[in-house]
Design a protein around this motif. Structure first.
Motif, PDB file in Angstrom:
ATOM      1  N   PRO A   1       0.810  -1.231   0.000  1.00  0.00           N
ATOM      2  CA  PRO A   1       0.000   0.000   0.000  1.00  0.00           C
ATOM      3  C   PRO A   1       0.844   1.284   0.000  1.00  0.00           C
ATOM      4  O   PRO A   1       0.363   2.343  -0.391  1.00  0.00           O
ATOM      5  CB  PRO A   1      -0.819  -0.109   1.300  1.00  0.00           C
ATOM      6  CG  PRO A   1      -0.923  -1.574   1.562  1.00  0.00           C
ATOM      7  CD  PRO A   1       0.382  -2.161   1.078  1.00  0.00           C
ATOM      8  N   ARG A   2       2.091   1.180   0.423  1.00  0.00           N
ATOM      9  CA  ARG A   2       2.941   2.370   0.390  1.00  0.00           C
ATOM     10  C   ARG A   2       3.185   2.833  -1.047  1.00  0.00           C
ATOM     11  O   ARG A   2       3.387   4.020  -1.295  1.00  0.00           O
ATOM     12  CB  ARG A   2       4.291   2.078   1.054  1.00  0.00           C
ATOM     13  CG  ARG A   2       4.170   1.757   2.531  1.00  0.00           C
ATOM     14  CD  ARG A   2       5.554   1.529   3.126  1.00  0.00           C
ATOM     15  NE  ARG A   2       5.465   1.152   4.541  1.00  0.00           N
ATOM     16  CZ  ARG A   2       6.530   1.066   5.337  1.00  0.00           C
ATOM     17  NH1 ARG A   2       7.743   1.304   4.868  1.00  0.00           N
ATOM     18  NH2 ARG A   2       6.384   0.743   6.608  1.00  0.00           N
TER      19      ARG A   2
ATOM     20  N   VAL B   1       0.671  10.772  -3.741  1.00  0.00           N
ATOM     21  CA  VAL B   1       1.299  12.050  -3.382  1.00  0.00           C
ATOM     22  C   VAL B   1       1.998  12.645  -4.603  1.00  0.00           C
ATOM     23  O   VAL B   1       1.951  13.852  -4.845  1.00  0.00           O
ATOM     24  CB  VAL B   1       2.301  11.872  -2.220  1.00  0.00           C
ATOM     25  CG1 VAL B   1       3.090  13.155  -1.973  1.00  0.00           C
ATOM     26  CG2 VAL B   1       1.562  11.463  -0.947  1.00  0.00           C
TER      27      VAL B   1
ATOM     28  N   HIS C   1       0.290   4.921  -1.914  1.00  0.00           N
ATOM     29  CA  HIS C   1       0.396   6.204  -1.214  1.00  0.00           C
ATOM     30  C   HIS C   1       1.350   7.146  -1.948  1.00  0.00           C
ATOM     31  O   HIS C   1       1.018   8.302  -2.212  1.00  0.00           O
ATOM     32  CB  HIS C   1       0.860   5.973   0.223  1.00  0.00           C
ATOM     33  CG  HIS C   1       1.231   7.229   0.928  1.00  0.00           C
ATOM     34  ND1 HIS C   1       0.299   8.162   1.327  1.00  0.00           N
ATOM     35  CD2 HIS C   1       2.436   7.747   1.268  1.00  0.00           C
ATOM     36  CE1 HIS C   1       0.915   9.188   1.894  1.00  0.00           C
ATOM     37  NE2 HIS C   1       2.216   8.961   1.878  1.00  0.00           N
TER      38      HIS C   1
END
Lengths: 593, 593
Positions: B569-570, B577, B573
């Motif tokens: 999931p990073r 961003v 993310h």
């Protein structure tokens, strides 16, 4: 070494515009206190921190506290610095008038404390811990103990320490094994405590140790721990330091950072037994500790804030001076003009400003609770904030102090630059005064599950109101912020519901997901503060404010918008990971890792 | 100090099951090389690393290299360790047979290098840099230079250094000002280089410095830099070290970590001028540097992997031994049983395994490119991986080495524990051999925008195929992994399109978003390797494999599933961003920060 610029104007802005300092003082019936006085206090603290404490910071690191012959000598210069701190009355700031204090709101004490921590964290730990012992005595000491110890501790004539940890009892205080045996009007304390911050030094003629120990008839576990006061020098009939008590530092740690803060192993009663006095009732040591937890833990969170701001300021200074590459016109280009350097600086700046606002909001929650006769609701808000301030801000500080090194490039890895010191110093913060896991468990267990999510829902409602206000604004920035923030609040509510539904039936779920919940709540609370900042900025700009000035307000707006775009999404990420509750956590046998 | 357990079986699994080592060797026409030989090599390297290098690691930190009288003496014990390394032929592993090398695939060299880095990073930097000078000479040196220097460098009789950085020329090599003046058949080099790793020592009778400098007629900027070879002792007519050359270490740095690695300021030509020999053609120094960039940068990424694994192993050991609290039956509970400790350990383990697989995949890309006559497509894949391996793995190592400290609690902050050393050592990794920003710019600019995203799309297609294979499996874990991974690949494609659309028209956009793209790609590539791991595990399990054993395969599955739920999931993310491209980055004036 890097200069330190105390954040006087930003602290004033937060106190005035977000906290409502004047209204708070009214509620506290402090008639002569207002934002102008607070501003003057911040200004003076700024001077002492930047002119006296900050210049000592590097020397303190390079000349650590020394241990010899069961005695510790602090780093050079600190005794004189401490004396200035005491002479100017800083130790009395928020203490009650009855014992010589100035009775100012906690929130102002917190704003000032940030400056001590930013300028010289290892040193500032000493007064931070003294406040802990003052709070414990104020809340639970007998009138006699109060009269003997409080005026001296509050005046800073003596310092205080907290003696909890033992070799086998760290996060698990149930394992405390130090004993206290009755001996006339006092007790004899025997045992060893480790990791005792500022456990010994030569800055004051006495040191007051607060010690957790077990009485002979104590029940096992945490319900059998009592709190004792053990002075380094036993007081004589005039209340002056007399005979040397049987408590000695028998070694100090060689640590990664905070070299100026002696971390002692304390031997209590290796000879005749250390003389100690019971504080409050027997077996209540642990609940007594909890009464001062809010202050101590928030205080460590503020250390994370302070050291991050110091790191930010140093990074900015270097990024302005260091040139690499050229502009199109052939002029040399300072690295501050490169977007990726700006990304690092804005992450630091925006993060620091969010942390500062949250630290003051959380600290003011204590004042508001006091003003409201410690109403259950107000106190619950305070208690909810505490693990977030401690846990999130100290974790975030790891990243922000590391970014300072990164901005410096190779120079950041050279010790003399000083960037590495902030990074090393910061690394203790998510460990002491309760590790991040302890904070996260406190948040999810005692602060959310225990009241069925009521205090959290109250906070989320306030946040939702802010989101609505932002979205309803005619300002485009506010609308954009409002949309992102509303989404984050929705996600938080969903995570809360998920938790309330699943935690009761799944024994270890809270422990498995608490870290991500803590981090998510931290970034969310930071977003709330930045959202309220944006609203205040818009209102002040519309009103042609001339207190803070156009440039200050413009910068606050930029910082808030950066937060909403680049840092607030982290809340969503952590809420998302939290509800994964990975089964993989449980599948490894102990010997399979 | 913590023991080091070399990851022999995991490396073998990756080489065999994910890379297809035997097939690679066939393509490279290495007839006698296969996975069994690789296994034996790994086993032997494991012994040297765990029995000789690892036990020296802490002493090396505490007894740094010493500088005196323009000469550096390495930490005690390293000379003997180096001799063992050389005697056992480790320096020759992947070098060409023509000059005394063993001609083994790079990917095996990388698997072995991880062990040197994990066991003693400061020491292992020395042979890592020697390989850099070997590569430069192999690719660009004249036959005469090759004959004189390569056999000795490859045999490890002499070591090599890389001299790029100057006080004003760090990330920006255009500013290099060291000069080279023709003087008969050689040149006289004058100038100062800083941050020169292993710039001097007493382990070998000669040191070969590769130096960037400018010829008198050089054009300005990066197009006027040439590469020179400057031996510490000028070779006599027999090719043996003769007269002392005019190059001296004039100081070494006092650093946060890697204390065993002397970081020198090198003075070239302070007296009569250092004798140097031009490598290749004039003014081609920078492109020459780029030819060995892939190896050097991936090598630093592997340092991040190695030190993270060492930190993981130490954390596991402590978490097993440290007891806090009790089980229901009253027995003491090791902290490894607490879910939040498991979260930290699994983040480390799963991250390390993903990094290891990616490091080997990326290193094998070099072998596959060689096997395919350096075809454009294969080489593009290699080039795409390099900044990801270097940037992501060294950034991730910061978190993972920090988690080791956190698992240790207060003990982690005490230097003698050794956890702090890994944390301090690791902090250099995102800085040297090109900072993270330099990697991120390389990724987005040279590796994605320059070819219009072709190489990236080829990688994403391969990933999408893996996602499909996972989703099509009858195994529920594979299906779940496939769903998450497909989502991440979609997000990556959208981010790529967004970049290709917006970057050309917005001058600074690439620089603004490159860090998040790099991190996103890192977590995505790690996910790809873990996804392929899961597929291999399922296939082996279905086939009742008895090479790796049931327990090993079960653990790989758990690690893969943890990655998909908590680390993958990073990637989402960071892609999220990235496309924010915050305008806030551009709004601050230089003096407004």
């Amino acid at each position: 070494m890097s200069q330190y610029h105390p954040p006087v104007l930003d602290a004033k802005f937060i106190l005035d515009q977000l906290i409502g300092f004047d209204g708070l003082c009214e509620k506290l019936q402090l008639e002569d206190i207002n934002i102008d006085l607070a501003d003057a206090v911040l200004e003076e603290a700024g001077k002492l921190s930047s002119e006296v404490f900050a210049p000592l910071n590097w020397d303190t690191d390079q000349n650590p506290a020394q241990w010899a012959d069961n005695s510790v000598t602090q780093s050079p210069g600190l005794k004189e610095a401490y004396q200035q701190f005491v002479d100017n009355g800083w130790s009395t700031l928020t203490a009650p008038e009855e014992f010589g204090g100035q009775n100012l709101p906690q929130v102002l004490g917190t704003a000032v404390s940030e400056m001590w921590q930013a300028s010289n964290m290892a040193f500032a730990l000493c007064p931070l811990l003294s406040i802990g012992s003052v709070e414990a005595l104020l809340a639970h000491g007998s009138d006699e103990l109060k009269a003997l110890y409080l005026p001296r501790l509050i005046a800073g004539e003596w310092t205080g320490t907290m003696n909890l940890t033992e070799p086998g009892a760290g996060s698990d205080l149930a394992a405390v094994s130090t004993t206290a045996t009755p001996d006339g009007d006092h007790y004899r304390i025997k045992g060893q405590k480790i990791f005792i911050t500022w456990g010994d030094h030569q800055m004051t003629p006495n040191i007051v140790h607060l010690v957790l120990a077990r009485l002979p008839d104590a029940p096992p576990g945490v319900k059998g721990i009592s709190l004792f006061i053990v002075p380094k020098f036993v007081l004589d009939e005039n209340g002056e330091p007399g005979e040397r008590n049987d408590v000695y530092p028998i070694s100090i740690e060689h640590k990664l950072g905070i070299h100026g803060s002696p971390t002692c192993t304390m031997a209590f009663g290796d000879n005749e037994g250390a003389i100690g006095y019971l504080v409050g009732e027997p077996h209540k040591g642990l609940p007594y500790m909890f009464t001062m937890m809010n202050h101590a833990r928030q205080g460590v969170g503020v250390q994370g804030l302070g050291i991050s701001d110091r790191a930010y300021q140093q990074a900015v200074q270097y990024a302005r001076e260091r040139v690499q590459g050229k502009n199109k016109d052939g002029s040399k280009k300072p690295i501050i003009e490169y977007p990726d350097v700006r990304r690092m600086l804005l992450t630091m700046r925006s993060g620091v400003e969010a942390m500062r606002a949250l630290a003051l909001e959380a600290s003011a929650a204590l004042d508001f609770a006091h003003a409201d006769n410690n109403s259950k609701e107000k106190y619950a808000r305070l208690e909810l904030f505490t693990p977030i301030v401690k846990g999130w801000m100290t974790e975030f500080a790891q990243e922000l102090t590391s970014l300072n090194i990164q901005v410096h490039g190779g120079m950041g890895y050279v010790e003399e630059t000083g960037a590495a010191q902030h990074f090393r110093d910061a690394r203790i913060l998510p460990i002491y005064e309760g590790t991040t896991a302890i904070q996260a468990l406190d948040l999810i267990g005692r602060k959310v599950l225990m009241d069925g999510g009521v205090a959290l829902e109250s906070l989320l409602s306030d946040m939702a109101a802010t989101a609505n206000e932002l979205s309803a604004s005619s300002n485009a920035d506010a609308q954009a912020f409002g949309a992102s923030f509303a989404q984050a609040v929705d996600k938080a509510r969903a995570a809360k519901e998920w938790l309330l539904t699943n935690a009761p039936s799944e024994k270890e779920l809270s422990q498995a997901v608490c870290f991500d919940m803590l981090m998510a709540m931290g970034y969310l609370c930071g977003g709330w503060m930045q959202g309220r900042t944006l609203l205040a900025v818009i209102a002040l700009t519309d009103a042609n404010d001339d207190v803070y000035g156009e440039e200050f307000l413009a910068k606050k707006r930029i910082s808030a918008m950066y937060y909403s775009q680049c840092l607030l999404p982290r809340a969503l990420h952590h809420f998302g990971v939290m509800v994964q509750n990975p089964q993989a956590l449980y599948e490894f046998a102990v010997d399979q890792f």
